[in-house]
Write a protein that holds these residues in place. Structure first.
Motif, PDB file in Angstrom:
ATOM      1  N   PHE A 366      32.312  76.593  54.524  1.00 45.01           N
ATOM      2  CA  PHE A 366      31.828  76.689  55.900  1.00 45.01           C
ATOM      3  C   PHE A 366      30.315  76.882  55.886  1.00 45.01           C
ATOM      4  N   HIS A 367      29.694  76.438  56.996  1.00 45.11           N
ATOM      5  CA  HIS A 367      28.245  76.389  57.078  1.00 45.11           C
ATOM      6  C   HIS A 367      27.784  77.051  58.373  1.00 45.11           C
ATOM      7  N   TYR A 368      26.482  77.358  58.383  1.00 46.56           N
ATOM      8  CA  TYR A 368      25.863  77.860  59.607  1.00 46.56           C
ATOM      9  C   TYR A 368      24.561  77.088  59.814  1.00 46.56           C
ATOM     10  N   LEU A 373      27.065  78.652  53.834  1.00 49.86           N
ATOM     11  CA  LEU A 373      27.198  80.096  54.015  1.00 49.86           C
ATOM     12  C   LEU A 373      28.259  80.701  53.108  1.00 49.86           C
ATOM     13  N   GLU A 399      34.217  77.962  61.101  1.00 48.55           N
ATOM     14  CA  GLU A 399      33.027  77.383  61.700  1.00 48.55           C
ATOM     15  C   GLU A 399      32.629  78.146  62.962  1.00 48.55           C
ATOM     16  N   SER A 402      31.116  81.529  61.959  1.00 46.40           N
ATOM     17  CA  SER A 402      30.026  81.491  60.981  1.00 46.40           C
ATOM     18  C   SER A 402      28.798  82.221  61.502  1.00 46.40           C
ATOM     19  N   ARG A 406      27.025  85.122  59.644  1.00 42.44           N
ATOM     20  CA  ARG A 406      25.595  85.056  59.340  1.00 42.44           C
ATOM     21  C   ARG A 406      24.878  86.334  59.784  1.00 42.44           C
TER      22      ARG A 406
END
Length: 527
Positions: A366-368, A373, A399, A402, A406
């Motif tokens: 998963f990303h931010y 991330l 997602e 995230s 973060r």
């Protein structure tokens, strides 16, 4: 009342046709027979009258009335159909066969025609008796007129007997026709009854084709039509079943999507209230275990610089270390979507004990904001029961959360930074303290000092409000300018204005010289 079955309708139709035909034939035959009898009777009457007129002419001319009477009586005896005979001459009855005399109305009811021929007239008596009355001239009418009456009763009896015979024959024919019709109708409707029995056995669970039915072409055609209809019903039923299955699948999918959306919203709400990264990751792990069958899972989250990572499983949260974080970042950062990876390929990544017994891992990176991330690791046994749609839900929730992850990572970085700053020194611009709350105050001072914002400092007397204000001044761009402290409570109201804004010489009694106010003194600096 209408017949309730085809068999009864056919039998009634046959009986009606036979009965109507018999009545019409009987009427026609009886009518013809009656006309023939009447024509024969008329001919008989004319012959009898002609012969008797010739015989009576001689007796009348010689005035033999006794012989004439005997002749009439003999004629009555010989011919039973003769009802009466009388002879009229010059308006007087000279001879007759009536026992009580000739009725007066009868004498004038008929008269001979001109010439040698007679005149026939039908007469009905007061008692309803019917007669054929013929008036025949004797010797051209010079010797008088012969009147003979023939009764119609014998002829009518013959017609009635014929009518009775024809009725009996018609009834016999009707009975035979009904019997024959019953047999015919039974043979005709038996295939239809078999077809009806087969159709009655058709149900929701029995849509088999009808067995072959022996019968006429119409019955076979009807059976074929039923079989065609059954084939269409089967097709429609299969379509309905497929539609129902598809609809049920869509309903299940919608229900699953609703549950997933509700879970996603509840997770997002819960995460927003959690204080740190450890609690956030632990809550996600617990929530994901309610969505899929596989219970062994771990969540890897990297810090803002990606040089360190934290792994959270059911056993707790622990750091991977710089080397382990580097291996994990290299193994997972380049992945997109859901990937199933053999565990042997991740031997360099320090995995928690929860994933040691798995043969392969489902990896969900998963990303931010397009930045990597972390990744979700799910341990799959030999026969994995994970559903791809459920993994898609987990990927979607990751997602969506995230941003919260973060923020938790940044919060952890700040905490570590503050802790790192606490260790080397406890002094900050004249403030001394190692407590985390003091470190938070130091960080706030650093954040607000570079700005021109007005700062309100609250606290009890002796807590160091002036020290905090001085620290803000020292870290601000105005640190080279004056720092003026004003204790408003120490000045009376009459002098506060002059103290803050100053006064000119002679402005009031005792103002012997010009004096600058505190605001003017602090110009470019901090009050």
């Amino acid at each position: 009342m209408r017949p309730q079955s085809l068999r009864h309708a056919l039998l009634l139709a046959i009986a009606f046709l036979v009965l109507i035909s018999g009545i019409l034939i009987s009427q026609l035959v009886t009518h013809r027979y009656s006309v023939s009898l009447m024509e024969g009777a008329v001919a008989q009457v004319e012959n009898a009258a002609h012969k008797l007129a010739l015989d009576a002419a001689e007796a009348i001319l010689v005035n033999d009335l006794v012989g004439l009477q005997r002749m009439l009586d003999a004629q009555m005896t010989v011919n039973p159909a003769v009802a009466y005979i009388f002879i009229v001459r010059d308006g007087l009855v000279i001879s007759h066969t009536f026992s009580g005399g000739v009725p007066v109305e009868l004498i004038g009811s008929n008269a001979a025609a001109d010439g040698d021929g007679g005149h026939l007239e039908k007469i009905v008596s007061q008692k309803g008796q019917r007669f054929l009355d013929i008036a025949w001239p004797i010797f051209g009418g010079r010797a008088g007129t012969l009147r003979i009456g023939f009764s119609e009763e014998p002829y009518r009896q013959k017609v009635s007997q014929l009518w009775l015979q024809m009725s009996l024959i018609t009834l016999s024919i009707l009975v035979l026709s009904l019997v024959a019709g019953q047999v015919f109708v039974f043979r005709l409707t038996r295939p239809l009854l078999k077809l009806a029995d087969a159709v009655e056995n058709i149900g929701e669970d029995n849509l088999a084709a009808l067995p072959p039915v022996k019968g006429r072409a119409e019955t076979s055609r009807l059976a074929s039509a039923f079989n065609g209809m059954l084939a269409r019903l089967k097709d429609y039923t299969r379509r309905l079943e497929r539609s129902n299955q598809a609809l049920e699948a869509k309903n299940q999918e919608l229900a699953r999507a609703q549950r997933q959306l509700r879970t996603s919203l509840s997770i997002a709400q819960e995460i927003a209230a959690l204080p740190n990264l450890k609690d956030v990751c632990a809550y996600l792990i617990r929530s994901f275990k309610t969505l899929i069958e596989c219970r062994n899972m771990a969540l890897i989250v990297f810090n803002s610089s990606s040089d360190e990572a934290f792994v959270t499983s059911e056993r707790g949260t622990f750091p991977l270390g710089a080397e382990g974080a580097d291996y994990a970042h290299g193994a997972f950062s380049a992945l997109t979507g859901i990937r199933f990876i053999e565990k042997e390929k991740l031997a360099a990544v320090p995995l928690p004990l929860d994933l040691q017994g798995a043969q392969k891992l489902a990896v969900l990176p998963f990303h931010y904001q397009s930045g990597f991330l972390g990744a979700m690791l799910i341990g799959c046994p030999a026969e994995c029961a994970c559903v791809t749609k459920e993994l898609d839900v987990i990927e979607l929730i990751l997602e969506q959360t995230s941003g919260a992850l973060r923020r938790a990572v940044l919060h952890e970085d700040e905490i570590r930074e503050l802790l790192a700053r606490i260790e080397p020194t406890a002094e900050f611009s004249g403030l001394i303290g190692k407590d985390p709350k003091m470190q938070v105050i130091y960080k706030l001072i650093e954040d607000v000092a570079p700005t021109d914002a007005t700062v309100l400092i609250q606290g009890e007397s002796g807590t160091g409000k002036e020290l905090v204000a001085r620290a803000i001044h020292q870290h601000s761009p105005r640190r080279e300018k004056p720092f003026v402290v004003i204790n408003c409570s120490a000045y009376p109201s009459t002098l506060l204005e002059s103290e803050l804004f100053g006064h000119e010489k002679g402005a009031f009694t005792g103002a012997s010289r010009r004096r600058a106010g505190r605001f003017e003194q602090a110009h470019g600096g901090t009050v």
